[in-house]
Design an enzyme around this catalytic site. Structure first.
Site, PDB file in Angstrom:
ATOM      1  N   ILE A  31       1.071  -1.288  -0.241  1.00 20.10           N
ATOM      2  CA  ILE A  31      -0.262   0.009   0.018  1.00 20.10           C
ATOM      3  C   ILE A  31       0.836   1.261   0.003  1.00 20.10           C
ATOM      4  O   ILE A  31       2.141   1.089   0.369  1.00 20.10           O
ATOM      5  CB  ILE A  31      -0.935   0.050   1.173  1.00 20.10           C
ATOM      6  CG1 ILE A  31      -0.270   0.012   2.468  1.00 20.10           C
ATOM      7  CG2 ILE A  31      -1.933  -1.228   1.131  1.00 20.10           C
ATOM      8  CD1 ILE A  31      -1.049  -0.022   3.867  1.00 20.10           C
ATOM      9  N   ASP A  32       0.472   2.451  -0.379  1.00 18.59           N
ATOM     10  CA  ASP A  32       1.349   3.457  -0.740  1.00 18.59           C
ATOM     11  C   ASP A  32       1.896   3.945   0.782  1.00 18.59           C
ATOM     12  O   ASP A  32       1.411   3.801   1.709  1.00 18.59           O
ATOM     13  CB  ASP A  32       0.314   4.620  -1.238  1.00 18.59           C
ATOM     14  CG  ASP A  32      -0.229   4.421  -2.576  1.00 18.59           C
ATOM     15  OD1 ASP A  32       0.356   3.598  -3.202  1.00 18.59           O
ATOM     16  OD2 ASP A  32      -1.038   5.331  -2.797  1.00 18.59           O
ATOM     17  N   ARG A  33       3.034   4.748   0.653  1.00 21.86           N
ATOM     18  CA  ARG A  33       3.800   5.033   1.856  1.00 21.86           C
ATOM     19  C   ARG A  33       2.711   5.812   2.643  1.00 21.86           C
ATOM     20  O   ARG A  33       2.811   5.788   3.860  1.00 21.86           O
ATOM     21  CB  ARG A  33       5.034   5.881   1.289  1.00 21.86           C
ATOM     22  CG  ARG A  33       5.757   6.373   2.498  1.00 21.86           C
ATOM     23  CD  ARG A  33       6.982   6.977   2.073  1.00 21.86           C
ATOM     24  NE  ARG A  33       7.946   7.583   3.442  1.00 21.86           N
ATOM     25  CZ  ARG A  33       8.999   7.802   3.407  1.00 21.86           C
ATOM     26  NH1 ARG A  33       9.682   7.942   2.402  1.00 21.86           N
ATOM     27  NH2 ARG A  33       9.759   8.358   4.152  1.00 21.86           N
TER      28      ARG A  33
ATOM     29  N   ASN B  85      -1.653   3.475  -6.689  1.00 24.77           N
ATOM     30  CA  ASN B  85      -2.190   4.854  -6.614  1.00 24.77           C
ATOM     31  C   ASN B  85      -3.765   4.973  -7.418  1.00 24.77           C
ATOM     32  O   ASN B  85      -3.998   5.948  -7.693  1.00 24.77           O
ATOM     33  CB  ASN B  85      -1.192   5.931  -7.397  1.00 24.77           C
ATOM     34  CG  ASN B  85       0.119   6.092  -6.707  1.00 24.77           C
ATOM     35  OD1 ASN B  85       0.775   6.740  -7.508  1.00 24.77           O
ATOM     36  ND2 ASN B  85       0.442   5.711  -5.433  1.00 24.77           N
TER      37      ASN B  85
ATOM     38  N   ARG C 235      -6.503   7.196  -5.867  1.00 23.70           N
ATOM     39  CA  ARG C 235      -6.174   8.463  -5.989  1.00 23.70           C
ATOM     40  C   ARG C 235      -6.351   9.013  -7.477  1.00 23.70           C
ATOM     41  O   ARG C 235      -6.814  10.297  -7.517  1.00 23.70           O
ATOM     42  CB  ARG C 235      -4.734   8.614  -5.560  1.00 23.70           C
ATOM     43  CG  ARG C 235      -4.754   8.368  -3.921  1.00 23.70           C
ATOM     44  CD  ARG C 235      -3.168   8.153  -3.633  1.00 23.70           C
ATOM     45  NE  ARG C 235      -2.240   9.111  -3.875  1.00 23.70           N
ATOM     46  CZ  ARG C 235      -0.904   9.075  -3.400  1.00 23.70           C
ATOM     47  NH1 ARG C 235      -0.315   8.209  -2.948  1.00 23.70           N
ATOM     48  NH2 ARG C 235      -0.330  10.115  -3.728  1.00 23.70           N
TER      49      ARG C 235
END
Length: 273
Positions: free
Chosen positions: A100-102, A198, A201
């Site tokens: 998962i994204d930072r 991403n 988003r």
């Protein structure tokens, strides 16, 4: 099989927001930090909460700001490095299953052996695990629930929109449900059908409802001060256990910064007549 949790009151539809009562915290490594926090550069906790663990898998609550895996050329700790250090004295290892994204918080799954990792990765490649997120997006969506389909083309660290017939086009699909209307914003529950980097988003930005705090795909979000990162949380993961074949469901509570954002954006309650 479900991770032990004390549930808060919430919607029965989809995953619940939960408070975990029997969670293990990995020990803090490094010195104590003091001083004021830069709200645009959130300082993550190095204490990782284990949501579920058995002989084959470990599910963590990854804090926003902590990379899932080591960043090339950086000595910044990652969820993988911290978990590996915890498992090493037990002669166990951690293997990456997904990411998962930072600057996204929430459920992150690791395997303890290569065969278990391979079995889980096959599930993710076939999009069979249930992956649900909570996101706060700008504005009010036209319909309460729907499906978004776009096509991405990877350009460096960014996902760019392209057409279905475009070169190297990858299909991105998600389903969403509006959980709550907020002041000039909406809390949405998102179920990933595909799982591109991403994805949430980019897709919500594409329809004019960027995720609050997402400066990467919507530069105007750099002015946001109520949350220091993208308002996106991986709240629920359901997968098939690689050994037993049982369905495992893991839920993860909303972190304080996300809850504070919701409180700041909440609409005033109407007095009862």
């Amino acid at each position: 099989m479900r991770a032990n949790a004390c549930r808060m009151a919430g919607r029965k539809r989809g995953f619940n927001i939960v408070l975990h009562s029997a969670m293990k915290r990995l020990p803090r490594k490094g010195g104590h930090h003091s001083g004021k926090q830069d709200r645009r550069n959130p300082r993550f906790s190095r204490e990782l909460v284990i949501l579920h663990e058995d002989d084959a898998v470990v599910a963590l609550n990854k804090p926003a700001g902590l990379p899932a895996v080591p960043v090339r050329g950086s000595d910044t700790p990652s969820a993988l490095s911290l978990l590996s250090a915890e498992l090493k004295p037990r002669r166990q290892r951690a293997f990456v299953v997904h990411r998962i994204d930072r600057f996204t918080s929430g459920v992150l799954l690791f395997a303890k052996t290569e065969p278990d990792r391979d079995a889980l990765v096959r599930q993710f490649l076939s999009h069979t695990p249930v992956r649900q997120y909570l996101a706060v997006v700008r504005g009010h969506l036209g319909v309460k629930e729907g499906t978004l389909v776009h096509y991405f083309r990877r350009e460096g660290m960014f996902q760019r929109l392209t057409t279905e017939s475009g070169s190297q086009a990858a299909r991105a699909e998600l389903r969403y449900f509006v959980e709550r209307r907020l002041r000039a914003a909406s809390l949405v529950r998102v179920t990933l059908v595909t799982g591109l980097q991403n994805q949430i988003r980019v897709q919500f930005s594409a329809i004019g409802h960027p995720v609050i705090g997402d400066r990467k795909y919507h530069q105007a979000e750099a002015a946001e001060r109520r949350i220091a990162r993208v308002a996106l949380h991986a709240g629920h993961l359901q997968f098939i256990h690689p050994r037993s074949g049982d369905s495992v469901s893991v839920d993860c509570e909303l972190p304080p910064d996300f809850q504070s954002l919701l409180q700041a954006l909440s609409l005033p309650t109407r007095p009862r007549r």
